[in-house]
Design a protein around this motif. Structure first.
Motif, mmCIF file in Angstrom:
data_model
loop_
_atom_site.group_PDB
_atom_site.id
_atom_site.type_symbol
_atom_site.label_atom_id
_atom_site.label_comp_id
_atom_site.label_asym_id
_atom_site.label_seq_id
_atom_site.Cartn_x
_atom_site.Cartn_y
_atom_site.Cartn_z
ATOM 1 N N GLY A 168 0.810 -1.206 0.000
ATOM 2 C CA GLY A 168 0.000 0.000 0.000
ATOM 3 C C GLY A 168 0.849 1.263 0.000
ATOM 4 O O GLY A 168 1.993 1.262 0.453
ATOM 5 N N PHE A 169 0.278 2.342 -0.520
ATOM 6 C CA PHE A 169 0.924 3.653 -0.510
ATOM 7 C C PHE A 169 0.968 4.138 0.926
ATOM 8 O O PHE A 169 -0.054 4.207 1.601
ATOM 9 C CB PHE A 169 0.111 4.607 -1.389
ATOM 10 N N GLY A 170 2.153 4.449 1.423
ATOM 11 C CA GLY A 170 2.238 4.842 2.825
ATOM 12 C C GLY A 170 3.488 5.631 3.128
ATOM 13 O O GLY A 170 4.120 6.211 2.248
ATOM 14 N N LEU A 171 3.851 5.624 4.413
ATOM 15 C CA LEU A 171 5.078 6.282 4.840
ATOM 16 C C LEU A 171 5.606 5.560 6.075
ATOM 17 O O LEU A 171 4.866 4.788 6.713
ATOM 18 C CB LEU A 171 4.840 7.760 5.128
ATOM 19 N N PRO A 172 6.888 5.758 6.419
ATOM 20 C CA PRO A 172 7.503 5.020 7.536
ATOM 21 C C PRO A 172 7.083 5.575 8.889
ATOM 22 O O PRO A 172 7.889 6.159 9.624
ATOM 23 C CB PRO A 172 9.000 5.190 7.268
ATOM 24 N N LEU A 173 5.828 5.387 9.230
ATOM 25 C CA LEU A 173 5.268 6.014 10.430
ATOM 26 C C LEU A 173 5.971 5.543 11.695
ATOM 27 O O LEU A 173 6.316 6.346 12.563
ATOM 28 C CB LEU A 173 3.766 5.715 10.509
ATOM 29 N N GLU A 174 6.186 4.242 11.819
ATOM 30 C CA GLU A 174 6.790 3.725 13.045
ATOM 31 C C GLU A 174 8.195 4.274 13.258
ATOM 32 O O GLU A 174 8.629 4.467 14.392
ATOM 33 C CB GLU A 174 6.806 2.197 13.010
ATOM 34 N N ASP A 175 8.913 4.512 12.174
ATOM 35 C CA ASP A 175 10.269 5.046 12.296
ATOM 36 C C ASP A 175 10.269 6.547 12.551
ATOM 37 O O ASP A 175 11.194 7.078 13.153
ATOM 38 C CB ASP A 175 11.060 4.754 11.012
ATOM 39 N N TRP A 176 9.228 7.226 12.068
ATOM 40 C CA TRP A 176 9.216 8.684 12.151
ATOM 41 C C TRP A 176 8.519 9.227 13.394
ATOM 42 O O TRP A 176 8.768 10.340 13.820
ATOM 43 C CB TRP A 176 8.534 9.268 10.904
ATOM 44 N N ILE A 177 7.587 8.438 13.963
ATOM 45 C CA ILE A 177 6.801 8.952 15.087
ATOM 46 C C ILE A 177 7.515 8.614 16.408
ATOM 47 O O ILE A 177 6.997 7.933 17.273
ATOM 48 C CB ILE A 177 5.364 8.423 15.044
ATOM 49 N N VAL A 178 8.743 9.080 16.524
ATOM 50 C CA VAL A 178 9.576 8.805 17.695
ATOM 51 C C VAL A 178 10.224 10.107 18.146
ATOM 52 O O VAL A 178 10.105 11.147 17.510
ATOM 53 C CB VAL A 178 10.671 7.752 17.382
ATOM 54 N N ASP A 179 10.932 10.015 19.255
ATOM 55 C CA ASP A 179 11.710 11.131 19.779
ATOM 56 C C ASP A 179 10.850 12.373 19.977
ATOM 57 O O ASP A 179 9.831 12.326 20.626
ATOM 58 C CB ASP A 179 12.902 11.415 18.858
ATOM 59 N N ASP A 180 11.249 13.487 19.398
ATOM 60 C CA ASP A 180 10.573 14.765 19.650
ATOM 61 C C ASP A 180 9.119 14.757 19.196
ATOM 62 O O ASP A 180 8.257 15.345 19.837
ATOM 63 C CB ASP A 180 11.317 15.902 18.948
ATOM 64 N N LEU A 181 8.832 14.119 18.056
ATOM 65 C CA LEU A 181 7.464 14.120 17.548
ATOM 66 C C LEU A 181 6.536 13.378 18.493
ATOM 67 O O LEU A 181 5.428 13.832 18.781
ATOM 68 C CB LEU A 181 7.414 13.505 16.144
ATOM 69 N N GLU A 182 6.993 12.232 19.011
ATOM 70 C CA GLU A 182 6.153 11.482 19.946
ATOM 71 C C GLU A 182 5.894 12.293 21.207
ATOM 72 O O GLU A 182 4.775 12.312 21.729
ATOM 73 C CB GLU A 182 6.803 10.138 20.291
#
Length: 636
Positions: free
Chosen positions: A566-580
């Protein structure tokens, strides 16, 4: 493609505020950067506004709002009527004279003059529009069959307001900004709120294939004017070979229809079957095609780039190909604008790449792009659909319903697995419900009850997903619906597509003034696809079996036979550190004000959530802060 807005003062004595109407209109300048118009009736009780994105007939004569020759009927319209040339010829034979050379807006207006509101049955396209008929004092709001174009409305203080986007309605300070707390559970279930509700109390949206009629006495009637199952009944039974040929010809026709316009048209290309076939058919019809793809700065554990496949598809058809690689910083920098353009929470992180691929196309001189939504729903293209079908058949084979399923569910709950999909499916089977409650299911019922504050809901009960879809299942049965797969398709055609997938496409593409067209959701193609026997659609246990055979030879076999991604993005890798951290802080701020979450919700609960659940809650809180509190969303 445009942005529309208007008000109708049902109560006598109220006049349209021209300054307010103009402000409402101009909140949507991104939807229509090429021009603007306003119209107010002589009695000052009706006003329409329009922001124009010029695509078909770029002349001033095609500007809106548009009046009929008598000056008594007014139209404001967002969308495209793809069969406008044929309809114009038919209307001219009936004596209609046109002031424009080829405006589809004028065709829509004259079609209403000829056939009344029943004219909508003749339109092949995507549209949301309003008509005021001063001859009879009839007022209409209409949304297209598939719900490609959104339309919101509210009734308050003796008036009705409508707009393509909620932010336009919020310009009227008579309309309160208030969270619709009773519907938060539905948002967590479906990732977006099904029509007619929104998360703004008092603001509604038209469902797909629905219109609203307000008569001269102010009585409001809402009508479902199209249903895909009823339309599919006109197709006769056929054998497998005829089906493949018909699918091939119908999608070719749908793509060709969506190539019309007086501006450049391109294709969003992911490298999957749907977008690649779309691009290939467009290239066959038009001779040249621009394609646009989004990837990421590297391959991540949670998402692998598809750019290589997109390039192969582009090279195969000889496209002029453009691509962009996103970084984690692109996600964070866009979040404040994302929730603003969403209008209402759309908990699908694909909004991010959709915005950037739309901007990429616009930056390369394209005003219209075709997208591939709908094919997976029509041809069983999702792996989780296949698993749902297998699970439903297994439960049926063992007559696993009633007490048996309930006992197994109780056992799972006792073992600490009440939050799992298996538990939900067993509970549904125990009540005799279909186990498929939508392709966008997110939070299980147990997960919702674990974090939501029951005191905030009507009757102090957190609604189940079944309560949200039961009326659709009743309509499915009433309209002759049969079979597991047909139910899955029907449900997602009515919920997931119009209110999540198509809404995200509309909001993110129109944020940069780009029109998105959806060939696979041409209503004639949908009706034909729904008439295909389930056994043929799932022959050999292969996902998208029929469509793969139909496009074989049109695009590389490597793309047809690759594993579904599916068309997506690396959410698990990106939603960490400061963003979380920022998401959690904003969720806490949201909850301190609304009390929607219960006392069990804390940092530990949040940290142990799946990335998708963190995003869903975070999207809700970010939206609340920007759209209900009218403040900055994230710190710089």
């Amino acid at each position: 493609m445009c942005g529309i807005v208007g008000q109708y003062n049902v109560s006598i004595g109220q006049n349209i505020d021209a300054e307010l109407l103009t402000r409402m209109r101009d909140t949507m300048v991104h939807r229509g950067p090429d021009g603007a118009g306003i119209w107010i009736s002589e009695d000052q009780r009706v006003g329409f506004g329009h922001r124009r994105l010029s695509i078909i007939d770029l002349s001033e004569k095609a500007s809106q709002p548009m009046l009929d020759p008598s000056g008594q009927v007014c139209l404001t319209f967002n969308g495209e009527i793809y069969n406008h040339v044929e309809l114009r010829a038919e209307l001219e034979k009936k004596g209609h004279a046109f002031k424009t050379s080829h405006s589809d807006t004028e065709v829509l207006l004259h079609a209403y003059l000829q056939w009344g509101i029943e004219a909508i049955q003749k339109f092949r396209g995507m549209f949301a529009f309003s008509i005021w008929d001063g001859r009879t004092r009839d007022f209409f709001l209409v949304r297209d069959r598939m719900g490609v174009k959104p339309l919101y409305w509210a009734q308050y203080d003796g008036k009705i307001s409508f707009a393509s986007e909620i932010k336009a309605l919020l310009e009227d300070r008579d309309l309160n900004r208030e969270l619709n707390t009773d519907k938060v559970a539905d948002y967590l279930s479906f990732l977006a709120l099904p029509a007619p509700n929104t998360l703004f109390k008092g603001i509604k949206k038209l469902g797909s294939g629905t219109f609203i009629h307000v008569n001269s006495s102010g009585k409001i009637r809402e009508e479902k004017w199209w249903d895909p199952l009823i339309g599919s009944q006109k197709y006769a039974s056929w054998d497998s070979d005829n089906i493949i040929e018909c699918v091939r010809e119908k999608i070719k026709e749908a793509v060709a229809l969506r190539s019309i316009g007086d501006v450049p048209v391109g294709i969003f290309l992911s490298g999957g079957i749907d977008s690649s076939a779309n691009a290939a058919l467009f290239a066959q019809h038009s001779g040249h095609v621009k394609t646009f793809s989004i990837g990421y700065d590297q391959d991540y554990s949670s998402y692998t780039n598809e750019l290589d496949y997109a390039r192969k598809a582009a090279d195969y058809i000889g496209a002029e190909h453009h691509e962009l690689k996103l970084k984690k910083a692109d996600l964070q920098s866009f979040l404040p604008d994302m929730v603003y353009y969403q209008d209402e929470p759309i908990a699908d992180p694909v909004c991010i790449p959709l915005y950037y691929v739309s901007k990429l196309a616009r930056d390369h001189g394209v005003t219209v792009c075709q997208v591939g939504e709908g094919a997976d729903e029509l041809f069983c293209g999702y792996p989780n659909w296949k698993r749902s079908i297998q699970r439903q058949k297994m439960l049926s084979r063992f007559d696993m319903k009633g007490v048996g399923a309930g006992m197994l569910a109780a056992g799972l709950n006792a073992a600490g697995k009440g939050h799992t999909q298996t538990y939900d499916h067993l509970m549904r089977a125990s009540h005799g419900h279909p186990i498929f409650h939508g392709g966008a299911e997110s939070f299980s019922h147990k997960r919702k009850t674990d974090i939501l504050n029951e005191e905030m809901f009507a009757e102090k009960a957190i609604p189940s997903t079944w309560e949200g879809i039961e009326h659709l299942h009743d309509r499915f049965i009433a309209n002759g619906g049969k079979g597991i797969l047909k139910w899955m398709t029907y449900l997602d055609l009515n919920y997931r597509l119009p209110e999540l997938l198509l809404m995200r496409v509309d909001k993110m593409s129109m944020a940069v003034g780009l029109e998105a067209r959806v060939p696979f959701l041409d209503h004639e193609f949908v009706e034909m696809s729904l008439s295909i026997d389930e056994r043929i659609l799932t022959e050999g246990g292969n996902l998208k079996h029929v469509l793969k055979k139909a496009v074989r030879g049109l695009i590389p076999d490597e793309i047809i036979d690759r594993k579904k991604q599916g068309f997506g993005l690396p959410l698990e890798d990106w939603i960490v550190d400061d963003l979380e951290d920022q998401l959690f802080e904003t969720i806490c701020e949201f909850n301190n004000s609304t009390q929607v979450l219960n006392g069990k919700f804390d940092r530990s609960v949040f940290s142990n959530m799946m990335a998708s659940h963190k995003w869903t809650l975070g999207n809700l809180a970010l939206w609340w802060k920007r759209m209900l509190c009218n403040t900055s969303v994230l710190s710089a």
